[in-house]
Structure formats: structure tokens, C-alpha cells
Design an enzyme around this catalytic site. Structure first.
Site, PDB file in Angstrom:
ATOM      1  N   ASP A  72     -19.231  15.487 -31.879  1.00 18.19           N
ATOM      2  CA  ASP A  72     -18.693  15.324 -33.231  1.00 18.19           C
ATOM      3  C   ASP A  72     -17.380  16.091 -33.377  1.00 18.19           C
ATOM      4  O   ASP A  72     -16.988  16.848 -32.488  1.00 18.19           O
ATOM      5  CB  ASP A  72     -19.717  15.773 -34.291  1.00 18.19           C
ATOM      6  N   ASN A 135     -31.071  22.331 -41.424  1.00 17.74           N
ATOM      7  CA  ASN A 135     -31.681  21.247 -42.203  1.00 17.74           C
ATOM      8  C   ASN A 135     -32.150  20.103 -41.302  1.00 17.74           C
ATOM      9  O   ASN A 135     -32.478  19.032 -41.784  1.00 17.74           O
ATOM     10  CB  ASN A 135     -30.686  20.723 -43.251  1.00 17.74           C
ATOM     11  N   HIS A 137     -30.335  18.598 -38.953  1.00 17.66           N
ATOM     12  CA  HIS A 137     -29.329  17.623 -38.506  1.00 17.66           C
ATOM     13  C   HIS A 137     -29.129  17.701 -36.995  1.00 17.66           C
ATOM     14  O   HIS A 137     -29.363  18.737 -36.373  1.00 17.66           O
ATOM     15  CB  HIS A 137     -28.011  17.774 -39.272  1.00 17.66           C
ATOM     16  N   GLU A 142     -26.671  14.196 -41.087  1.00 25.05           N
ATOM     17  CA  GLU A 142     -27.369  15.001 -42.075  1.00 25.05           C
ATOM     18  C   GLU A 142     -28.639  14.271 -42.535  1.00 25.05           C
ATOM     19  O   GLU A 142     -28.802  13.067 -42.270  1.00 25.05           O
ATOM     20  CB  GLU A 142     -26.436  15.250 -43.277  1.00 25.05           C
TER      21      GLU A 142
HETATM   22  C1  F6R Z   1     -22.124  20.802 -33.266  1.00 22.43           C
HETATM   23  C2  F6R Z   1     -23.166  20.012 -33.909  1.00 22.43           C
HETATM   24  C3  F6R Z   1     -24.156  20.608 -34.825  1.00 22.43           C
HETATM   25  C4  F6R Z   1     -24.710  21.932 -34.334  1.00 22.43           C
HETATM   26  C5  F6R Z   1     -25.704  22.481 -35.330  1.00 22.43           C
HETATM   27  C6  F6R Z   1     -26.241  23.820 -34.912  1.00 22.43           C
HETATM   28  O1  F6R Z   1     -21.352  20.017 -32.380  1.00 22.43           O
HETATM   29  O2  F6R Z   1     -23.200  18.857 -33.682  1.00 22.43           O
HETATM   30  O3  F6R Z   1     -25.228  19.698 -34.967  1.00 22.43           O
HETATM   31  O4  F6R Z   1     -25.326  21.768 -33.091  1.00 22.43           O
HETATM   32  O5  F6R Z   1     -25.068  22.618 -36.586  1.00 22.43           O
HETATM   33  O6  F6R Z   1     -25.180  24.720 -34.823  1.00 22.43           O
HETATM   34  P1  F6R Z   1     -25.446  26.232 -34.441  1.00 22.43           P
HETATM   35  O7  F6R Z   1     -26.020  26.251 -33.052  1.00 22.43           O
HETATM   36  O8  F6R Z   1     -24.103  26.903 -34.545  1.00 22.43           O
HETATM   37  O9  F6R Z   1     -26.399  26.753 -35.456  1.00 22.43           O
END
Ligand code: F6R
Length: 253
Positions: A72, A135, A137, A142
Site C-alpha cells: 500500500d 482494528n 485491517h 479497513e
Molecule cells: C502497512 C500496512 C498496515 C500495517 C498495519 C500494522 O503497509 O499495510 O496494514 O501492517 O497498520 O502496522 P504496525 O505494524 O505499524 O502496527
């Protein structure tokens, strides 16, 4: 030990801490590289995958033949912004793993569908690393994201922006939109490796592995995948109550 349910295989392994989890994830990636089955590598950014790339960089590995696809990217940040995922991947993947920038692709908000096509043209993603949001995702899919979604532009939840505000001067500086691989795009990868560490992920991890399969908790769809490995530290696994298709191994540091 993995327990296979029909054509699906979900394995979750629990390690003593985030570093031990990172070592285990790096072992899995290294094994794929050594076996010659890592031509296309999907990378996530974030706190959980970061130590995995750091661990890989300590090993004498060559990623010169590997094409990298990001999961992403924020919209509204110039690529040079230090928190753009292009910049994060440059710091955490391209430089330390000596990957040529020409071999690294990120989704483009101007042509989201083109990204799925590019991945397909490369034969799909051999191994996709994922983190999980508090959450539930995955990528920036989301809660409420359709399970058949493809790469597209999405709104970021307020809770995601609040969680990511730690990387920005203030929450007002966190982008409101992103472009993300869709759920169906992620499920099309040949293998998935989900890395989660820290107690703030415990609820999302248990809901994904033990709760109902629902679009309200996007990571719950990962159990549909035929080859998914969850690598967790003890804190992230703290609320798992056990499930039929979960095997648990205690790692050591
Ligand atoms: C990042 C992404 C997000 C993260 C998620 C967890 O490329 O796609 O889904 O993997 O927000 O992020 P952390 O590990 O920083 O809590």
C-alpha cells in the site's frame, strides 16, 4: 506442525518476543529464497515487519533476482516525504537488502487496477508479508472492505490515522487516503506471512483467528487462504483461545 483443513493451511507460531518472531519470519523468507521460490516478494511496512527486514539484512542473502511489490501507499505525500511508504521501503528494504529500485513497485493512485495487472503479469506474488491493524485491517483494507476488493483508493479510519500519528508531527499531518492492494489481491498471493507483535494487536489477532469470518474484521478472511503463516510474539498472541486450525510452537531466543 501445521494442521491442514481440506486445501487450506493456517499455521500460527508464537515466539517469546518481537525479535524472536522477526528471526522466525526471516528464516521463512530465507528458506524461500534459498529454494528459488521467491521471485516476487510482497512487503508491508509498519512496526511488526520492520525487524524482519532488519534481521534479513544481517544475513548474506541476495535479493537481486527478486521483484518487490508494496502492499500500500499513502496518498497526498510526495514520494520524498520520509513517511511515504516509498521512502520507508527505500530505508528498510531497498538499501539494506540491496534491491534495485527498478525492481520495486508500489500501487499508484492514478491507476490502481494497473497494479493488479502488473502483479498478475509477474505470475502473482510468491510470498506476501502482512501486518495487522489494531482494528483488524490488512493493507489499508479497513473494516467493511469487501472481500472481493482489488487494488483501489480507500479512506483511512480515524483509528488508523490515530495509530499512525506517531510517525507524523500531529494527527492532522496523517494522510486521509491511501491506495492499497484489495482483499482479493492479497488472497491471490501464493503464500501469506502475517507478522504481529505487541499487546495492542492481541484483540485483532484473536478476532482474526478465533472470531467470526466477517468484513467487519478484514483479517478474518485470511483463514480462506490456502497457505498462511502467522508469526506472533507472546503479547500479540495473549488473547488466542485456540482453534482447530492453529498449531502453536514456542520459539526461543
Ligand atoms: C502497512 C500496512 C498496515 C500495517 C498495519 C500494522 O503497509 O499495510 O496494514 O501492517 O497498520 O502496522 P504496525 O505494524 O505499524 O502496527
Amino acid at each position: 506442525m501445521a494442521v491442514a483443513l481440506s486445501h487450506r493451511k493456517t499455521v500460527s507460531n508464537v515466539y517469546s518476543d518481537a525479535q524472536a518472531a522477526a528471526v522466525a519470519a526471516a528464516d521463512m523468507i530465507e528458506a524461500r529464497l534459498e529454494a528459488g521460490t521467491l521471485h516476487t516478494f510482497g512487503v508491508a511496512t509498519g512496526s511488526s515487519p520492520s525487524p524482519v527486514y532488519r534481521e534479513l539484512s544481517r544475513r548474506a542473502l541476495s535479493f537481486s533476482d527478486v521483484t518487490v511489490f508494496a502492499l500500500d501507499e499513502y496518498l497526498g505525500l510526495v514520494p520524498e516525504h520520509p513517511q511515504s511508504y516509498r521512502a520507508v521501503i527505500e530505508r528498510e528494504v531497498i538499501v539494506p537488502l540491496a534491491v534495485s529500485p527498478h525492481q520495486v513497485h508500489l500501487p499508484d493512485g492514478a491507476d490502481p487496477a494497473g497494479y493488479d495487472q502488473m502483479i498478475a503479469d509477474h505470475g502473482g506474488i510468491d510470498l506476501q508479508v502482512l501486518g495487522i491493524g489494531r482494528n483488524g485491517h490488512v493493507g489499508f483494507n479497513e473494516p467493511g472492505s469487501p472481500f472481493d476488493s482489488r487494488t483501489r483508493i480507500v479512506d483511512l479510519d480515524d483509528s488508523t490515522r490515530a495509530a499512525n500519528a506517531r510517525f507524523f508531527p500531529s494527527i492532522d499531518d496523517v494522510p486521509r487516503w491511501a491506495v492499497t492492494q484489495g482483499i482479493a489481491t492479497i488472497l491471490a498471493a501464493h503464500s501469506l506471512l502475517v507478522v504481529a507483535s505487541g499487546g495492542e494487536k492481541a484483540h485483532a489477532v484473536s478476532a482474526a483467528l478465533d472470531g467470526p469470518r466477517t468484513e467487519r474484521l478484514p483479517a478474518s478472511v485470511l483463514r480462506d487462504h490456502r497457505d498462511v503463516t502467522w508469526i506472533l510474539d507472546r503479547d500479540a498472541a495473549a488473547m488466542l483461545r485456540g482453534s482447530a486450525n492453529k498449531s502453536t510452537a514456542e520459539g526461543t531466543t
